[in-house]
Design a protein around this motif. Structure first.
Motif, PDB file in Angstrom:
ATOM      1  N   VAL A 123      -2.261  79.743   7.611  1.00 17.47           N
ATOM      2  CA  VAL A 123      -1.228  81.100   6.745  1.00 17.47           C
ATOM      3  C   VAL A 123      -1.378  81.744   5.942  1.00 17.47           C
ATOM      4  O   VAL A 123      -1.290  83.202   5.564  1.00 17.47           O
ATOM      5  CB  VAL A 123       0.371  81.106   7.147  1.00 17.47           C
ATOM      6  CG1 VAL A 123       1.667  82.039   6.548  1.00 17.47           C
ATOM      7  CG2 VAL A 123       0.479  80.457   8.866  1.00 17.47           C
ATOM      8  N   TYR A 124      -1.142  80.788   4.897  1.00 16.89           N
ATOM      9  CA  TYR A 124      -1.663  80.215   3.183  1.00 16.89           C
ATOM     10  C   TYR A 124      -3.126  81.429   3.147  1.00 16.89           C
ATOM     11  O   TYR A 124      -2.841  82.748   2.808  1.00 16.89           O
ATOM     12  CB  TYR A 124      -1.731  79.693   2.793  1.00 16.89           C
ATOM     13  CG  TYR A 124      -1.419  79.700   1.328  1.00 16.89           C
ATOM     14  CD1 TYR A 124      -0.610  79.888   0.394  1.00 16.89           C
ATOM     15  CD2 TYR A 124      -2.556  78.993   0.513  1.00 16.89           C
ATOM     16  CE1 TYR A 124      -0.193  80.122  -1.262  1.00 16.89           C
ATOM     17  CE2 TYR A 124      -2.671  79.230  -0.937  1.00 16.89           C
ATOM     18  CZ  TYR A 124      -1.491  79.716  -1.728  1.00 16.89           C
ATOM     19  OH  TYR A 124      -2.054  79.877  -2.969  1.00 16.89           O
ATOM     20  N   SER A 125      -4.186  80.599   3.718  1.00 19.37           N
ATOM     21  CA  SER A 125      -5.095  81.540   3.669  1.00 19.37           C
ATOM     22  C   SER A 125      -4.963  83.172   3.909  1.00 19.37           C
ATOM     23  O   SER A 125      -5.823  83.919   3.187  1.00 19.37           O
ATOM     24  CB  SER A 125      -6.049  80.743   4.026  1.00 19.37           C
ATOM     25  OG  SER A 125      -5.996  80.774   5.700  1.00 19.37           O
ATOM     26  N   GLY A 126      -4.678  82.581   5.174  1.00 20.87           N
ATOM     27  CA  GLY A 126      -4.730  84.487   5.778  1.00 20.87           C
ATOM     28  C   GLY A 126      -4.102  85.948   4.791  1.00 20.87           C
ATOM     29  O   GLY A 126      -4.705  87.080   4.974  1.00 20.87           O
ATOM     30  N   ASP A 176       5.650  92.745  -1.372  1.00 19.13           N
ATOM     31  CA  ASP A 176       6.374  91.452  -1.908  1.00 19.13           C
ATOM     32  C   ASP A 176       6.347  90.807  -0.901  1.00 19.13           C
ATOM     33  O   ASP A 176       6.705  90.057  -1.221  1.00 19.13           O
ATOM     34  CB  ASP A 176       7.432  92.579  -2.362  1.00 19.13           C
ATOM     35  CG  ASP A 176       8.445  91.636  -2.609  1.00 19.13           C
ATOM     36  OD1 ASP A 176       8.820  91.005  -4.508  1.00 19.13           O
ATOM     37  OD2 ASP A 176       9.465  91.632  -1.623  1.00 19.13           O
ATOM     38  N   ALA A 177       6.670  91.601   0.887  1.00 22.58           N
ATOM     39  CA  ALA A 177       6.891  90.419   1.362  1.00 22.58           C
ATOM     40  C   ALA A 177       5.698  89.861   1.527  1.00 22.58           C
ATOM     41  O   ALA A 177       5.899  88.238   1.690  1.00 22.58           O
ATOM     42  CB  ALA A 177       7.350  91.361   2.925  1.00 22.58           C
ATOM     43  N   MET A 178       4.170  89.375   1.607  1.00 22.23           N
ATOM     44  CA  MET A 178       3.785  88.891   2.265  1.00 22.23           C
ATOM     45  C   MET A 178       3.526  88.067   0.516  1.00 22.23           C
ATOM     46  O   MET A 178       3.141  86.940   1.211  1.00 22.23           O
ATOM     47  CB  MET A 178       1.876  89.837   2.012  1.00 22.23           C
ATOM     48  CG  MET A 178       2.440  90.200   3.132  1.00 22.23           C
ATOM     49  SD  MET A 178       0.452  90.910   3.784  1.00 22.23           S
ATOM     50  CE  MET A 178      -0.024  91.857   2.001  1.00 22.23           C
ATOM     51  N   ALA A 179       3.912  88.269  -0.796  1.00 17.99           N
ATOM     52  CA  ALA A 179       3.440  87.736  -1.381  1.00 17.99           C
ATOM     53  C   ALA A 179       4.795  86.246  -1.706  1.00 17.99           C
ATOM     54  O   ALA A 179       4.407  84.645  -1.476  1.00 17.99           O
ATOM     55  CB  ALA A 179       4.255  88.459  -2.939  1.00 17.99           C
ATOM     56  N   LEU A 222       3.812  82.514  -0.355  1.00 20.38           N
ATOM     57  CA  LEU A 222       4.626  81.391  -1.562  1.00 20.38           C
ATOM     58  C   LEU A 222       5.043  79.896  -1.318  1.00 20.38           C
ATOM     59  O   LEU A 222       5.181  79.123  -1.728  1.00 20.38           O
ATOM     60  CB  LEU A 222       6.438  82.486  -2.926  1.00 20.38           C
ATOM     61  CG  LEU A 222       7.043  81.337  -3.371  1.00 20.38           C
ATOM     62  CD1 LEU A 222       6.157  80.217  -4.325  1.00 20.38           C
ATOM     63  CD2 LEU A 222       8.209  81.895  -3.995  1.00 20.38           C
ATOM     64  N   LEU A 223       6.095  80.553   0.496  1.00 21.52           N
ATOM     65  CA  LEU A 223       6.239  79.434   1.060  1.00 21.52           C
ATOM     66  C   LEU A 223       5.029  78.706   1.181  1.00 21.52           C
ATOM     67  O   LEU A 223       5.457  77.200   1.451  1.00 21.52           O
ATOM     68  CB  LEU A 223       7.264  80.352   1.879  1.00 21.52           C
ATOM     69  CG  LEU A 223       7.557  79.213   3.027  1.00 21.52           C
ATOM     70  CD1 LEU A 223       8.959  78.028   2.731  1.00 21.52           C
ATOM     71  CD2 LEU A 223       7.940  79.832   5.200  1.00 21.52           C
ATOM     72  N   THR A 224       4.028  78.991   2.038  1.00 20.67           N
ATOM     73  CA  THR A 224       3.446  78.632   3.104  1.00 20.67           C
ATOM     74  C   THR A 224       2.451  78.251   2.121  1.00 20.67           C
ATOM     75  O   THR A 224       1.812  76.586   2.038  1.00 20.67           O
ATOM     76  CB  THR A 224       1.814  78.616   3.623  1.00 20.67           C
ATOM     77  OG1 THR A 224       1.773  80.535   2.037  1.00 20.67           O
ATOM     78  CG2 THR A 224       3.051  79.821   5.176  1.00 20.67           C
TER      79      THR A 224
END
Lengths: 987, 174, 461
Positions: free
Chosen positions: C274-277, C304-307, C311-313
């Motif tokens: 998910v992070y890389s995606g 912003d949402a994707m950032a 951050l989470l993943t």
């Protein structure tokens, strides 16, 4: 296979063959004695079926085309059936050891050599270079016919010319000289004697690597002409000084066999103890219980210091005190103590090329009462008869135009003489030079006429490597090219009928037949000798040999040399040695030997300058940095190898490389180190002082198959000392209880093939690597690919160092597919290309493999090998598999793998099948020992035992129950079928 | 077969929904509503039953799963039982991932296929449009005329009152 | 002839308003999205496509050479059997997952900010999976026999595949994932094809769009089923995407190799995917919104949402790294410990530390709103994510292989130009496809945006 060997043919069959032989007349197969052939039980119909199958198999197995060329089917001998292997007893021509061989031929092609178990001296073992000789037979570089001034010529005109020139020379009282290597065959020896007995005719013997010093010392010390026959079997304490007797010194197979025979810890106190003093880390040194690095210039000193200690204990023998400041006195005391305790069953051997040192060693053995026991002077070794002084005189005479005709037989001085240029120049001044070399080598290229000799597998001959221990050599294939046996050339030029077969028979009739009383007809004697391959006359009784050498003078010269060394002061010492693979370089054009990892350094394809770690770090040199070694006027550039255990100030360099005219495989591989040797004062010496070392700034990465040398604290090779083994035989090796099985055991088949490997017996000689390569059509990949870590060997010898860098202990471990009961490679293959057989084999199905390499990744032993390229018939890999001639060595029973598939050790499944077939044909169960894998068969140390683990009484089962047993990485839960027996050191 | 329709177009989905509700309240039958995007609340307004696609998904998934597991067992236990790393023939756990993947595949494909069939969507079928803008920016309600089915005048007025931007008649096939 | 006759009196009282047909807001959406498809490609697009096509042809050449000559043209050896090939495979599969996540999982969670980006995210998934699927194929020694991995009835007697092999699980997972994503993507585009069809004047485009739109006419009865279908597909795709990367991780987790054989892999790999995606989606969106002038649709809110997701993943991945080391230490397994010490200090340590910097540390800057709001910063960061995640797979594969159980077999692995060229080529393939996609297909789901727009403030059913 043993079963086949033991098989005896009926006497009338023998007779019939003899008749055939007579009928066949000049057919080269006349009178051959095969060791196998169809068992009488088989009817002619089965026979044809087999033959048919055999042809199909042969056709299927990539041994195409040129096969026909090899078989003169006009009058097919009875015992040769296409598709059925025949074994011919013969004698190895690989080196001067003259091991007795059995040669496996398929469809008329020799494809594998094996040791002849009937030989009391050599047993069934062979060495790596012996194994490789069969490939040299199919060497493209061999001459296809005689050459006259570089042009192909007919034998007749050459014979006419040479004979007339020789006659003329004889008439004019000019000198005709035959320069040959040591001649092992008694018949050939007589032939040469007859040759040189005539006025003006002369015979000079020269070995590529000189043993003159040892011969001279022996003559001077005991009045015996020859090399002492060392009996390691009788030695419970062995002290070696720079003698690589397990690797390349004199008769490694025989020595390894006897040495390993004394390394069986189960036999308790009888296990021998071995102390070794040497400069470079040799195969022998790596096996020693105590190894002491010394400078080459200290060899004499060590011998003297030993003698001094022994003499002190013995008394009544004056030896001058020596300055031992530079030596390891403690080790010397220990060695001397051990030797003295084992008087009469101890042995001191030295590889020094210095008469004084050898004299001192002889004295030591004499004081220890080893003469006649471990040092046999009555049945001496007839190897290495080379006489350096005579050779030097010859070169002198040639230069002075005092030689009219020079015939070169099995020698290559233009390559391996320290002053090759001088020899070449002298050669140019000889009106007629005739070479009998099998190829246009460095020397032959300068000869007027080249009359190529047969390969030994094409020729009749005999050998007597040890006095009174004779063996016969018979052709295993019709000559591939228009070559002629050297002996027949000599006969022809003496105006005699060039038929060495008859000459040989005559010699045996006159000289050896009377020496036995077992057979009353010569033909019977001949047939049986030919069948057995060996004929041992009763050994001469050992009689008193007093040491008459001049120890004082020897000591003096040692001390003088020492003084000179001190004077020379600056500079490093150089130590040249004969490597285990290509040996003296005669067989350098053999890709199997070039790719054979050095048993200790694991480097392939070329030589290197071995430096001690301390020295290397002081000079900021790393593996692969090219340095220039300057000795006198000579300069040789080589990559560096940082060698633990190397003596501090010494550079070790292997001989036998840097050929320029050996053939496309060897030419330009490594550098020729012979010029660095010194030939001063008669004897050639392979050590040097005052050597300079210069960095060139270039890099030439070594092609090593192993680049990490520590076990990282993992219990991979378990070792213990004899003492602790005797008090607790388990020695911790038995720690692993069988791990619980997650699943129900699967039903076992009739057999459960497995292997047991005794790490105490294994010396690491690497013969198994080449044997496996020959048996299983393992491709050669070349230097670059080895550098990339892609060698294809199915069996390798892992070598680890423990302890300090300066004086490490060396551990070796043969590693091949462990045929795990729970093989990690199997479940990961998506297409089921590797599965388990019901009799315990981990099988690789080449046809099904798509090459994901997942199995390779998941193999904890990393024994799987991937075909990165098409290795057969690919100009990228221009080795034996890329030439129709070289392909003839391929084993038709083993698939030649295509690119993109995985492969690995199959435990010689083809041999297993053959063994089962044999047994079922004879309607009996497979007996223990019926089936031998190639690596087991070749092992002179008998360290490898293959067999059926399902049979509790089989040897392998018994060994796998021994307390030294353990399985590598058992804790991973792979349940290997290969058991190792922990290494025990007598330290 | 061609029939006649009363087409009222709207710009605002909310107006549309109200209109539809109002008309149905008066007992008129809505033939269909056309929109460039799904209009929420319209299902209730039109009284559309919940789709039965989920049942297709369930059945297809179960079948695919069962078939895969059966095949894996057949191969590994009955047809070609081999000793693979000493593991049991029936390595059930190892069979799960593929069974799962096949379940998803089967269910997904079946559902999509069922949808296309039910909605009569297939390559080359000519669109039956209540005017091109319905795929762009316009919402349209279509009433189907049947003899004496209803008072068109009233329907028309209702639509206008609820904010239809345009009303026309159309003869054709929807 | 049927006539609708209004009553005169009513008709007098009540006249229809002047016809303002249609909703301008929705019309503008159509125009904005469809315009680029009609217009000639801009200079920026041409430049990008030229670059991508070049990269692609390099890759094609390298693969052709490799297949013609042998895997030996790569840097692999007897000890390291996988390196760039499987690294690229896992990398691309991971990229793919963000697409499904955005289109499926966020759909289920009713995240409306996704509507403007889910189409391109799905497209990205498809192209990434194509790139991924390429590598297991060409990494085979005999790729022309690749079809042997399918259990098809054959005349070779009993000859099937090995259902125990994680590689076979991969085959099924990747194929299912590919198929379902394609279906999901295409179904999603049907209404937009219809829109384009009705916009286009007669001609080739119209024909193509007509065929592609399957005769869609915006009937609400269809819309209603259509939404059900989308929810179902989303419901299927969500566990699918998790299963796919879990299975990919099992290629390693089920092996016996220290550094591979660990149960943390499935969740760890999914988080990484998910992070890389999202990293890749961010890169692409920032590029396209400027290339195609869609700032109005791909808004700061999306970025912003994707950032935040990254951050989470990213932090999850960082946690996984730590956990691996902790487990190696606590396990007391010397082989495991050696492998991880080797990772951090061995010859490939620089890869490891770069990976930690990019994947575990870099995301922490996203706590700051200012950085999340800055497009250039996000762009740079998204590149770091891609680099870091590629290195992660490389580190896992190569450092574990090159030093495993028997030190005698320890070697170094060095990639060859051919391998690098193949990696470049896979990027070429990916970007060529994506650039063609934004030229030829509606890269924003018009119907979804319209839905969102027309119901802005309204309750979501």
């Amino acid at each position: 296979m043993n079963a086949e060997l033991r098989f005896w043919k009926s006497v009338d069959e023998l007779r019939r063959d003899a008749d055939d032989g007579a009928a066949a007349g000049r057919d080269c197969f006349a009178g051959q004695r095969a060791r196998t052939g169809p068992p009488p039980a088989v009817s002619r119909r089965d026979f044809l079926t087999l033959a048919g199958f055999g042809l199909a198999a042969a056709a299927a197995a990539c041994s195409r085309g040129s096969v026909q060329k090899a078989i003169p089917m006009l009058n097919q001998p009875e015992q040769m059936t296409p598709g059925v292997a025949s074994y011919y007893a013969t004698t190895c021509g690989g080196c001067s050891a003259g091991c007795a061989l059995l040669v496996k031929t398929r469809d008329g092609r020799p494809i594998k050599v094996e040791g002849n178990a009937e030989s009391a001296v050599f047993g069934g073992g062979t060495c790596a270079s012996g194994q490789a000789t069969v490939l040299s037979l199919y060497d493209d570089a061999r001459l296809k016919g005689p050459l006259w001034r570089g042009q192909p010529a007919a034998w007749a005109e050459i014979d006419a010319h040479v004979s007339s020139r020789i006659a003329a020379a004889a008439a004019a009282r000019k000198r005709v000289v035959l320069l040959s290597r040591t001649i092992l065959g008694p018949a050939t020896r007589r032939l040469v004697r007859e040759w040189s007995s005539r006025p003006g005719f002369e015979h000079v013997t020269r070995d590529a690597i000189s043993y003159s010093a040892l011969r001279d010392a022996t003559r001077a010390s005991f009045g015996v002409d020859g090399i002492p026959h060392y009996r390691f079997a009788g030695a419970s304490v062995i002290v070696g000084i720079e003698a690589d007797f397990l690797g390349a010194w004199l008769s490694p197979v025989e020595f390894t066999r006897e040495y390993a025979g004394r390394r069986r810890p189960e036999s308790g106190a009888l296990m021998s103890r071995h102390v070794h003093f040497e400069s470079g880390l040799s195969l022998t040194g790596s096996n020693a219980d105590l190894r002491v690095p010394i400078a080459p210039s200290e060899q004499g000193l060590v011998a003297l210091a030993l003698l001094h200690r022994i003499a002190r204990r013995h008394g009544g023998f004056e030896v001058p005190e020596v300055d031992e400041s530079s030596l390891d006195a403690e080790a010397l005391d220990e060695a001397a103590e051990d030797l003295w305790r084992a008087r009469g069953e101890s042995l001191v051997v030295a590889g020094a090329h210095d008469e004084a040192t050898q004299t001192i060693v002889h004295a030591t053995n004499a004081l220890l009462g080893n003469i006649g026991r471990t040092v046999d002077l009555d049945n001496v070794s007839l190897q290495k008869q080379g006489d350096d002084a005579a050779f030097d005189r010859l070169v002198e005479d040639m230069a002075e135009r005092r030689v009219d005709v020079l015939i070169l037989y099995g020698v290559n001085p233009a390559y391996d003489a320290p002053d090759a240029d001088r020899f070449a120049a002298a050669m140019a001044r000889v009106p007629l030079t005739v070479s009998l070399a099998d190829r246009l080598d460095e020397t032959a290229a300068r000869a007027d006429i080249v009359c190529p000799d047969h390969h030994f597998l094409e020729a009749w001959g005999d050998a007597e490597p040890i006095a009174r221990h004779c063996s016969l050599a018979q052709p295993t294939i019709a000559p591939l090219f228009d070559t002629r046996a050297a002996q027949e050339s000599l006969l022809a030029w003496q105006g005699r009928t060039p038929d060495f077969y008859e000459y040989l028979r005559a010699y045996w009739r006159e000289a050896l037949f009377p020496a036995q009383d077992r057979y009353d007809s010569f033909d019977e004697f001949w047939d049986h000798s030919l069948h057995d391959g060996v004929f041992a006359r009763s050994p001469r009784p050992s009689n008193e040999h007093r040491f008459e050498g001049d120890c004082a003078r020897a000591a003096a010269s040692v001390l003088r040399a020492r003084a000179q060394r001190a004077a020379a002061g600056i500079g490093y010492e150089l130590h040249l040695y004969e490597p285990v693979g290509v040996r003296d370089g005669a067989h350098a054009n053999n890709p199997w030997l070039q790719e054979l990892p050095d048993p200790v350094s694991k480097v392939t394809w070329g030589n290197y300058a071995a430096l001690a770690p301390a020295l290397a770090s002081r000079l900021a040199l790393a593996d692969g940095d090219v340095v220039a070694i300057e000795a006198g006027a000579q300069r040789v550039e080589l990559p560096v190898l940082v060698q633990p255990g190397q003596s501090a100030q010494t550079i070790s360099v292997a001989l036998g490389y840097g050929r320029t005219r050996a053939g496309r495989v060897a030419d330009g591989v490594g550098a020729n180190a012979y010029p660095l040797a010194q030939s001063s004062g008669g004897g050639r010496r392979y050590i040097r002082t005052g050597v300079r070392l210069a960095r060139t700034g270039r890099r030439d990465p070594l092609a090593a198959t192993q680049t990490h040398h520590s076990m990282e604290g993992r219990e991979i090779v378990k070792q213990t000392t004899l003492a602790s083994f005797l008090e607790s035989p388990a020695g911790g090796a038995d720690a692993h209880a069988d791990l619980p099985n997650l699943w129900a055991e699967r039903p076992r088949g009739e057999h459960n093939w497995g292997m047991a490997i005794d790490l105490t017996a294994c010396t690491g000689c690497s013969a198994c690597v080449t044997a496996c390569q020959a048996e299983n059509n393992v491709p050669v990949v070349g230097r670059d690919e080895v550098r990339r870590g892609r060698e294809m060997h199915w069996i390798r010898l892992d070598r680890y160092y423990t302890g300090s860098e300066d004086a490490p202990e060396t551990l070796v471990q043969p590693m091949m597919c462990q045929h795990c009961g729970h093989a990690p490679c199997e479940p990961v293959c998506p297409v089921l290309a590797t599965v388990h057989s019901s009799d315990g084999l981990n099988q690789q199905v080449y046809n099904r493999c798509v090459g994901t390499r997942y199995c390779e990744n998941n193999c904890p032993y990393k024994v799987r090998r991937f075909n990165w390229f098409e290795y057969a018939r690919n100009d990228r890999f221009d080795f034996n598999m890329n030439s129709p001639l070289g392909e003839m060595v391929l084993n038709p029973d083993v698939t030649v793998r295509s690119r993109g598939v995985m492969e690995k050790c199959s435990l010689c499944v083809q041999r297993i099948q053959a063994g089962k077939l044999e047994a079922s044909r004879e309607g009996r169960p497979v007996a223990d020992g019926d089936i031998q894998t190639a690596c087991q068969q070749v092992c002179p140390a008998e360290a490898i035992v293959f067999g059926d683990l399902a049979d509790p009484s089989s040897r392998v089962s018994r060994l796998s129950r021994q307390q030294r047993r353990y399985r590598v990485l058992e804790e991973v839960g792979t349940r290997p079928n290969v058991t190792y027996l922990a290494k025990v050191r007598n330290a | 077969m061609a029939s006649a329709y009363l087409i009222a177009t709207f710009a605002e989905p909310r107006a549309l929904v109200d209109a539809v509700a109002a008309i149905r309240a008066r007992g008129f039958k809505i033939y269909d509503v056309y929109a460039p995007c799904p209009v929420h609340g319209l299902d209730e307004a039109m009284g559309i039953r919940r789709s039965r696609l989920p049942y297709v998904t369930l059945v297809a998934g179960v079948l695919a799963c069962a078939a895969t597991v059966a095949f894996e067992f057949y191969v590994a236990v009955f047809d070609w039982a081999l000793n693979i790393g000493g593991k049991p023939d029936n390595s059930t756990l190892a069979f799960v991932p593929i069974a799962f993947e096949m379940t998803v595949l089967g269910a997904g494909l079946a559902t999509a296929a069922a949808f296309l069939l039910r909605a009569g969507l297939f390559p080359g079928s000519a669109p039956k449009l209540a005017g091109p803008p319905v795929t762009d920016d316009t919402f349209a309600v279509a009433l189907r005329w049947r003899p004496n089915a209803f008072d068109t005048g009233e329907a028309r007025n209702l639509l206008i009152e609820n904010g239809a931007t345009d009303i026309r008649q159309m003869v054709g096939d929807l | 002839m049927i006539r609708f006759e209004p009553r005169a009196d009513r008709s007098l009282r009540l006249q229809p308003r002047p016809p303002i047909v249609g909703n301008p807001a929705l019309g503008r959406i159509t125009d904005d999205v469809a315009r680029p498809l009609d217009a000639r490609p801009g200079l920026g697009w041409c430049a990008c496509f030229a670059a991508a096509a070049t990269a692609l042809s390099i890759g094609v050449a390298c693969v052709a050479y490799e297949i013609a000559t042998g895997i030996g043209v790569w840097g692999l050896n007897r000890t390291v059997g996988w390196a760039f090939d499987i690294t690229n495979f896992v990398f691309w599969v991971g990229i793919g997952h963000a697409g499904t996540l955005i289109s499926a999982i966020l759909l289920l969670f009713r995240q409306r900010w996704r509507t403007s980006i889910n189409r391109s995210a799905e497209a990205m998934t498809i192209f990434a999976v194509v790139c991924a699927a390429l590598f297991p194929l060409i990494h085979m020694g005999r790729p022309w026999l690749a079809f042997w991995v399918f259990p098809y009835p054959n005349s070779r007697g009993s000859l099937w595949v090995n259902f125990r092999s994680p590689l076979l699980w991969d085959v099924f997972a990747i194929n299912t994932y590919m198929t379902i994503s394609l279906v999901f993507w295409y179904i999603g585009m049907i209404p937009d094809f219809a829109t384009l069809r009705d916009r286009a004047s007669a001609g080739l485009r119209k024909t193509i769009y007509s065929i592609a739109s399957l005769g869609w006419n915006g009937s609400h009865r269809t819309w209603s089923r259509y939404e059900t279908l989308n929810v179902i597909l989303a419901g299927l795709a969500t566990p699918l995407v998790i299963s796919v990367h879990s299975i990919v991780s099992m290629d390693f987790a089920t092996s016996i190799l220290p550094g591979w054989h660990t149960t943390i892999f499935p969740p760890y790999f999914v988080a990484g995917a998910v992070y890389s995606g999202f990293g890749m989606v961010t890169t692409l969106l920032i590029l396209t919104r400027s290339l195609m002038h869609l700032e109005a649709y791909i808004t700061h809110r999306n970025l912003d949402a994707m950032a935040k997701v990254m951050l989470l993943t990213g932090s999850m991945v960082g946690l996984a790294y730590g956990t691996e080391f902790y487990v190696a230490w606590i396990s007391g397994n010397m082989y495991e410990q050696a492998t991880f010490i080797g990772r951090a200090t061995g010859p490939y340590a620089w890869c490891f530390w770069t990976m930690v910097a990019c994947n575990a540390l870099a995301p922490q800057v996203l706590w700051s709103k200012r950085i999340r709001a800055s497009v250039p910063a996000l762009f740079v960061f998204s590149i770091l994510v891609n680099v870091g995640m590629w290195l992660e797979r490389f580190v896992i594969i190569v450092t574990s292989l090159h030093r495993s159980y028997l030190p005698s077999s320890w070697v170094m692995y060095r990639p060859t130009l051919i391998e690098v060229g193949t990696l470049v080529g896979s990027f070429g393939l990916f970007f060529s496809c994506f650039l063609l996609f934004i030229r030829l297909l509606p890269m924003i789901a018009m119907w979804e945006v319209k839905g969102a727009a027309s119901h802005a403030g309204g309750t979501h059913g």
